[in-house]
Design a protein around this motif. Sequence first.
Motif, PDB file in Angstrom:
ATOM      1  N   ILE A   1       0.822  -1.207   0.000  1.00 30.11           N
ATOM      2  CA  ILE A   1       0.000   0.000   0.000  1.00 30.11           C
ATOM      3  C   ILE A   1       0.859   1.262   0.000  1.00 30.11           C
ATOM      4  CG2 ILE A   1      -1.679   1.335   1.350  1.00 30.11           C
ATOM      5  CD1 ILE A   1      -2.835  -1.334   2.323  1.00 30.11           C
ATOM      6  N   LEU A   2       1.964   1.254   0.752  1.00 31.19           N
ATOM      7  CA  LEU A   2       2.824   2.433   0.863  1.00 31.19           C
ATOM      8  C   LEU A   2       3.805   2.571  -0.282  1.00 31.19           C
ATOM      9  CD1 LEU A   2       3.668   2.384   4.685  1.00 31.19           C
ATOM     10  CD2 LEU A   2       1.986   3.822   3.501  1.00 31.19           C
ATOM     11  N   LEU A   3       4.040   1.467  -1.003  1.00 30.67           N
ATOM     12  CA  LEU A   3       5.082   1.464  -2.039  1.00 30.67           C
ATOM     13  C   LEU A   3       4.960   2.601  -3.058  1.00 30.67           C
ATOM     14  CD1 LEU A   3       7.538  -0.315  -2.754  1.00 30.67           C
ATOM     15  CD2 LEU A   3       6.061  -1.594  -4.308  1.00 30.67           C
ATOM     16  N   PRO A   4       3.751   2.943  -3.548  1.00 32.29           N
ATOM     17  CA  PRO A   4       3.674   4.005  -4.562  1.00 32.29           C
ATOM     18  C   PRO A   4       3.591   5.419  -3.997  1.00 32.29           C
ATOM     19  CG  PRO A   4       1.510   3.025  -4.265  1.00 32.29           C
ATOM     20  CD  PRO A   4       2.447   2.289  -3.345  1.00 32.29           C
ATOM     21  N   THR A   5       3.651   5.594  -2.694  1.00 35.53           N
ATOM     22  CA  THR A   5       3.428   6.914  -2.096  1.00 35.53           C
ATOM     23  C   THR A   5       4.708   7.751  -2.063  1.00 35.53           C
ATOM     24  OG1 THR A   5       3.829   6.089   0.146  1.00 35.53           O
ATOM     25  CG2 THR A   5       1.558   5.992  -0.683  1.00 35.53           C
ATOM     26  N   LYS A   6       4.529   9.071  -1.836  1.00 38.84           N
ATOM     27  CA  LYS A   6       5.664   9.986  -1.687  1.00 38.84           C
ATOM     28  C   LYS A   6       6.480   9.653  -0.454  1.00 38.84           C
ATOM     29  CE  LYS A   6       4.810  14.448  -3.897  1.00 38.84           C
ATOM     30  NZ  LYS A   6       4.567  15.892  -3.658  1.00 38.84           N
ATOM     31  N   LEU A   7       5.805   9.243   0.617  1.00 39.14           N
ATOM     32  CA  LEU A   7       6.498   8.901   1.856  1.00 39.14           C
ATOM     33  C   LEU A   7       7.516   7.797   1.612  1.00 39.14           C
ATOM     34  CD1 LEU A   7       6.789   8.980   4.974  1.00 39.14           C
ATOM     35  CD2 LEU A   7       4.933   7.292   5.078  1.00 39.14           C
ATOM     36  N   TYR A   8       7.107   6.754   0.894  1.00 43.77           N
ATOM     37  CA  TYR A   8       8.008   5.636   0.649  1.00 43.77           C
ATOM     38  C   TYR A   8       9.154   6.053  -0.288  1.00 43.77           C
ATOM     39  CZ  TYR A   8       9.639   0.916  -0.426  1.00 43.77           C
ATOM     40  OH  TYR A   8      10.405  -0.207  -0.566  1.00 43.77           O
ATOM     41  N   ARG A   9       8.811   6.784  -1.351  1.00 48.28           N
ATOM     42  CA  ARG A   9       9.836   7.134  -2.344  1.00 48.28           C
ATOM     43  C   ARG A   9      10.845   8.144  -1.796  1.00 48.28           C
ATOM     44  NH1 ARG A   9       8.973   9.472  -8.516  1.00 48.28           N
ATOM     45  NH2 ARG A   9      11.145  10.063  -8.841  1.00 48.28           N
ATOM     46  N   ASN A  10      10.385   9.182  -1.140  1.00 44.29           N
ATOM     47  CA  ASN A  10      11.286  10.268  -0.744  1.00 44.29           C
ATOM     48  C   ASN A  10      11.929  10.068   0.629  1.00 44.29           C
ATOM     49  OD1 ASN A  10      10.536  11.525  -3.136  1.00 44.29           O
ATOM     50  ND2 ASN A  10       8.899  12.707  -2.154  1.00 44.29           N
ATOM     51  N   THR A  11      11.252   9.342   1.533  1.00 45.36           N
ATOM     52  CA  THR A  11      11.767   9.199   2.891  1.00 45.36           C
ATOM     53  C   THR A  11      12.327   7.810   3.161  1.00 45.36           C
ATOM     54  OG1 THR A  11      10.117  10.807   3.638  1.00 45.36           O
ATOM     55  CG2 THR A  11      11.208   9.481   5.327  1.00 45.36           C
ATOM     56  N   TRP A  12      11.537   6.779   2.837  1.00 50.14           N
ATOM     57  CA  TRP A  12      11.956   5.418   3.163  1.00 50.14           C
ATOM     58  C   TRP A  12      13.007   4.873   2.207  1.00 50.14           C
ATOM     59  CZ3 TRP A  12       7.582   1.766   5.229  1.00 50.14           C
ATOM     60  CH2 TRP A  12       6.941   2.391   6.299  1.00 50.14           C
ATOM     61  N   THR A  13      12.835   5.110   0.918  1.00 50.58           N
ATOM     62  CA  THR A  13      13.713   4.489  -0.081  1.00 50.58           C
ATOM     63  C   THR A  13      15.194   4.804   0.140  1.00 50.58           C
ATOM     64  OG1 THR A  13      11.931   4.447  -1.723  1.00 50.58           O
ATOM     65  CG2 THR A  13      14.202   4.310  -2.548  1.00 50.58           C
ATOM     66  N   PRO A  14      15.596   6.069   0.324  1.00 53.91           N
ATOM     67  CA  PRO A  14      17.033   6.332   0.532  1.00 53.91           C
ATOM     68  C   PRO A  14      17.609   5.603   1.745  1.00 53.91           C
ATOM     69  CG  PRO A  14      15.846   8.367   0.056  1.00 53.91           C
ATOM     70  CD  PRO A  14      14.807   7.319   0.305  1.00 53.91           C
ATOM     71  N   LYS A  15      16.841   5.580   2.848  1.00 49.98           N
ATOM     72  CA  LYS A  15      17.339   4.923   4.059  1.00 49.98           C
ATOM     73  C   LYS A  15      17.421   3.412   3.889  1.00 49.98           C
ATOM     74  CE  LYS A  15      15.509   8.487   7.180  1.00 49.98           C
ATOM     75  NZ  LYS A  15      14.593   8.771   8.312  1.00 49.98           N
ATOM     76  N   LEU A  16      16.384   2.826   3.284  1.00 49.02           N
ATOM     77  CA  LEU A  16      16.363   1.370   3.111  1.00 49.02           C
ATOM     78  C   LEU A  16      17.461   0.902   2.165  1.00 49.02           C
ATOM     79  CD1 LEU A  16      12.498   0.778   2.853  1.00 49.02           C
ATOM     80  CD2 LEU A  16      13.998   0.095   4.726  1.00 49.02           C
ATOM     81  N   GLU A  17      17.651   1.637   1.065  1.00 51.52           N
ATOM     82  CA  GLU A  17      18.664   1.234   0.090  1.00 51.52           C
ATOM     83  C   GLU A  17      20.067   1.339   0.669  1.00 51.52           C
ATOM     84  OE1 GLU A  17      18.009   3.531  -3.402  1.00 51.52           O
ATOM     85  OE2 GLU A  17      16.386   2.224  -4.140  1.00 51.52           O
ATOM     86  N   SER A  18      20.297   2.334   1.517  1.00 54.22           N
ATOM     87  CA  SER A  18      21.633   2.481   2.102  1.00 54.22           C
ATOM     88  C   SER A  18      21.944   1.375   3.115  1.00 54.22           C
ATOM     89  CB  SER A  18      21.745   3.852   2.789  1.00 54.22           C
ATOM     90  OG  SER A  18      20.833   3.935   3.875  1.00 54.22           O
ATOM     91  N   LYS A  19      20.901   0.793   3.734  1.00 52.67           N
ATOM     92  CA  LYS A  19      21.128  -0.221   4.766  1.00 52.67           C
ATOM     93  C   LYS A  19      20.949  -1.654   4.259  1.00 52.67           C
ATOM     94  CE  LYS A  19      19.784   2.752   8.642  1.00 52.67           C
ATOM     95  NZ  LYS A  19      18.873   2.935   9.806  1.00 52.67           N
ATOM     96  N   LEU A  20      20.034  -1.856   3.289  1.00 58.37           N
ATOM     97  CA  LEU A  20      19.684  -3.216   2.891  1.00 58.37           C
ATOM     98  C   LEU A  20      20.364  -3.683   1.609  1.00 58.37           C
ATOM     99  CD1 LEU A  20      15.840  -3.140   3.665  1.00 58.37           C
ATOM    100  CD2 LEU A  20      17.713  -3.919   5.121  1.00 58.37           C
ATOM    101  N   ASN A  21      20.562  -2.776   0.672  1.00 56.02           N
ATOM    102  CA  ASN A  21      21.235  -3.186  -0.563  1.00 56.02           C
ATOM    103  C   ASN A  21      22.705  -3.472  -0.271  1.00 56.02           C
ATOM    104  OD1 ASN A  21      18.832  -2.744  -1.780  1.00 56.02           O
ATOM    105  ND2 ASN A  21      19.437  -0.892  -2.888  1.00 56.02           N
ATOM    106  N   SER A  22      23.211  -4.535  -0.859  1.00 55.27           N
ATOM    107  CA  SER A  22      24.583  -4.947  -0.577  1.00 55.27           C
ATOM    108  C   SER A  22      25.276  -5.361  -1.865  1.00 55.27           C
ATOM    109  CB  SER A  22      24.591  -6.120   0.404  1.00 55.27           C
ATOM    110  OG  SER A  22      23.925  -7.238  -0.159  1.00 55.27           O
ATOM    111  N   THR A  23      26.551  -5.704  -1.723  1.00 55.25           N
ATOM    112  CA  THR A  23      27.299  -6.163  -2.899  1.00 55.25           C
ATOM    113  C   THR A  23      26.715  -7.456  -3.436  1.00 55.25           C
ATOM    114  OG1 THR A  23      29.306  -5.169  -1.996  1.00 55.25           O
ATOM    115  CG2 THR A  23      29.581  -6.805  -3.749  1.00 55.25           C
ATOM    116  N   TYR A  24      26.274  -8.342  -2.536  1.00 57.73           N
ATOM    117  CA  TYR A  24      25.762  -9.653  -2.963  1.00 57.73           C
ATOM    118  C   TYR A  24      24.396  -9.523  -3.631  1.00 57.73           C
ATOM    119  CZ  TYR A  24      24.274 -14.514  -2.763  1.00 57.73           C
ATOM    120  OH  TYR A  24      23.830 -15.759  -3.095  1.00 57.73           O
ATOM    121  N   PHE A  25      23.501  -8.747  -2.998  1.00 60.21           N
ATOM    122  CA  PHE A  25      22.155  -8.616  -3.543  1.00 60.21           C
ATOM    123  C   PHE A  25      22.029  -7.456  -4.515  1.00 60.21           C
ATOM    124  CE2 PHE A  25      21.157 -10.784   0.542  1.00 60.21           C
ATOM    125  CZ  PHE A  25      20.583 -11.921  -0.002  1.00 60.21           C
ATOM    126  N   SER A  26      23.106  -6.695  -4.692  1.00 58.83           N
ATOM    127  CA  SER A  26      23.080  -5.542  -5.579  1.00 58.83           C
ATOM    128  C   SER A  26      21.952  -4.600  -5.164  1.00 58.83           C
ATOM    129  CB  SER A  26      22.922  -5.991  -7.030  1.00 58.83           C
ATOM    130  OG  SER A  26      23.035  -4.894  -7.905  1.00 58.83           O
TER     131      SER A  26
END
Length: 521
Positions: free
Chosen positions: A23-48
Motif C-alpha cells: 500500500i505504501l510502495l507508490p506513495t511519496k512517503l516511501y519514495r522520498n523518505t523510506w527508499t534512501p534509508k532502506l537502500e543504504s542499509k539493505l542493498n549490498s554487494t551480494y544482492f546488488s
Amino acid sequence: MSSMAVFRIIFLVVFLGWLVIWILLPTKLYRNTWTPKLESKLNSTYFSGQGTNLLLLSFPMMFIAAFGCIYLHVQKQQRSSYSKSSVVTSNPMFISLLIWSLGNYLYVSFGHLHMHKQVEKVWQAKFRSVSLRLGYVGNICWAFLFFPVTRGSSILPLVGLTSESSIKYHIWLGHLSMILFAAHTVGFVIYWAMTNQMAEMLEWSKTWVSNVAGEIAAVLALAMWVTSSHRIRRKMFESQRRARLDSARLLPCGSVELNFSKSPGLYYNPTSILFLNVPSISKLQWHPFTITSSCNMELDKLSVVVKRLGNWSQKLCQEISSSMDRLEVSVEGPYGPTSSHFLRHELLVLVSGDLLLPVNDTPANIYRAVQLQIEAYITREEEQPTAANQKLLQTIWFKPNQLDSPICAASSAVFLVRKKENAIEGKQIQNLEVPTPAASPGSWLRGADTELESLPHQSLAQATKVHFGARPDLKRILLDCKASDVGVLACGPRKMRHEVAKICSSGLADNLHFESISFNW
C-alpha cells in the motif's frame, strides 16, 4: 493463550505488514523518505540493488510458508480442533488497491516529470509515465498470482483454503495481470513510435532494464495467455505416469467407474482429484476427476467415476465396453486439500446429485461407527423397478501389464523403487488369466437421477431409505438438525448448491455451516 493461537497471530501480523508495504510502495512517503534509508542499509554487494525488495516483498511470505509447515505439522500431531478462519477474498478490495497504487504512482511521477529528450512534449512524457506505471501495478497482481494454485501449499490451509477452491482467483489474477502488462508493452511501443525512438526496441542494457528481454517475455506471456484459454487448455494439457487399471464397472446410468491399483501407503484426503490421460483417445487431453474411494477403507484400490458428458468420456465408455483386454491410462495426482477440516463438525450433512455406494468388502463396523444415515430421492421413478426392468452392472477386468505401476506418492525416489518392484511383479503376473464376470452381484438401478448400487452389508442397507417420485425438502431436513455444530457440504448442480447455501445463510438456524465443493474450473 495457546501456542497455536500465538502462531496464528504472528502469521497475521506478518501478512498485514506485507500488505502495508504494497500500500505504501507508490506513495511519496516511501519514495522520498523510506527508499534512501532502506537502500543504504539493505542493498549490498551480494544482492546488488534487490536487497530492499527481497526483505520487504519476498521474505515475509517465505517466512509464513516455512513456519506454516511447522504449524500445520504440529496441529496435525496434536489433532487439535480446527478453528475456522474468516477468509475475505474481495475483488473490489483488490481493484481498489490497484487503483490506489496507479493513482499514487502517477501523482508522484507527474510531480517530478522526467523529460527524456529536449524536444519531447509534456503529454508524451506523461504517456510514457502511464505506460511504465501500468507495469508497476502489474507487479502487484504477480505478487498474489501463484498463491491460489500451489498444491501442497502451507499458506492456503492457514486461512482455510485449498488449491482447487481458489483456482478461479488465479485465473482472474492471470487475466488482470496480462491486461496490465499488455497495456504496458503496447504503450511503450506507441511512445517510441511517437518520439522517433524505435531503435530503443533493440536495446539490451547491462545495468538497467533490458527492452529486448521485456519484449521476449511479453511474446512468451502472450502465448501462455492464449494457450491457457479453456478450449485449448482442455485439449493440450500434458503430464505422464502410467497406472495399473485393474477393472472398470459400466454403471446403468451410462457412467463408468475406473478402479486403479494403488500403493497401500498412499494417503489422500476426501475431495481429492486425479488427472487422467488415455493415449488411445487423445495423447494430449488430461481430465480431472474426483476420487470416489477412501484410502482408509480401500488400502490397495483407488476409484474414479466418469460421466458421459463430452466426446472424450463418450469414447472412453465405448472403448471399455468393446471387450478389450487392457486399457493404457496415465495419471497425475492425486491432488487435494491437505486436511479434512470439515470433519470437525459434530454432525455432517452431505447434499449431492448422485449416490454411489461401494461393492467391496468393507467391514460393517465402519458404517456403524460413523452412524450413517442415507436418504436417497428418486425423482423420475414412482416406485421401485421390478426385477425384469433392473439393469445389472457390468464389470470388466483388465489383464495386468508389467509397464504399469500402482498409483503411489509422486516422488523420484518412490518412482524408482516402484519401477524395480514392477519389473519383478510383472514376470509373476504376465501370464495371469483374469476372469471377467458379466455383472456385480446384487447391483441394480434405482432411477435415472440417483443411482444406488449393491448393499454389501445389512448395516448399510438399514441406514439407507429410498424415496420414489419425490424431491427432498432441503429446508426441512437442514432445520431439523439439532446438533450444535452442523457442517453442510453441497456438491452437484449449481442451482442445488445455491439453494442449500441460501437455507444456511437465512438466519433461521445458527448451527449450520455451509461449504460448497465444485470441480468445475
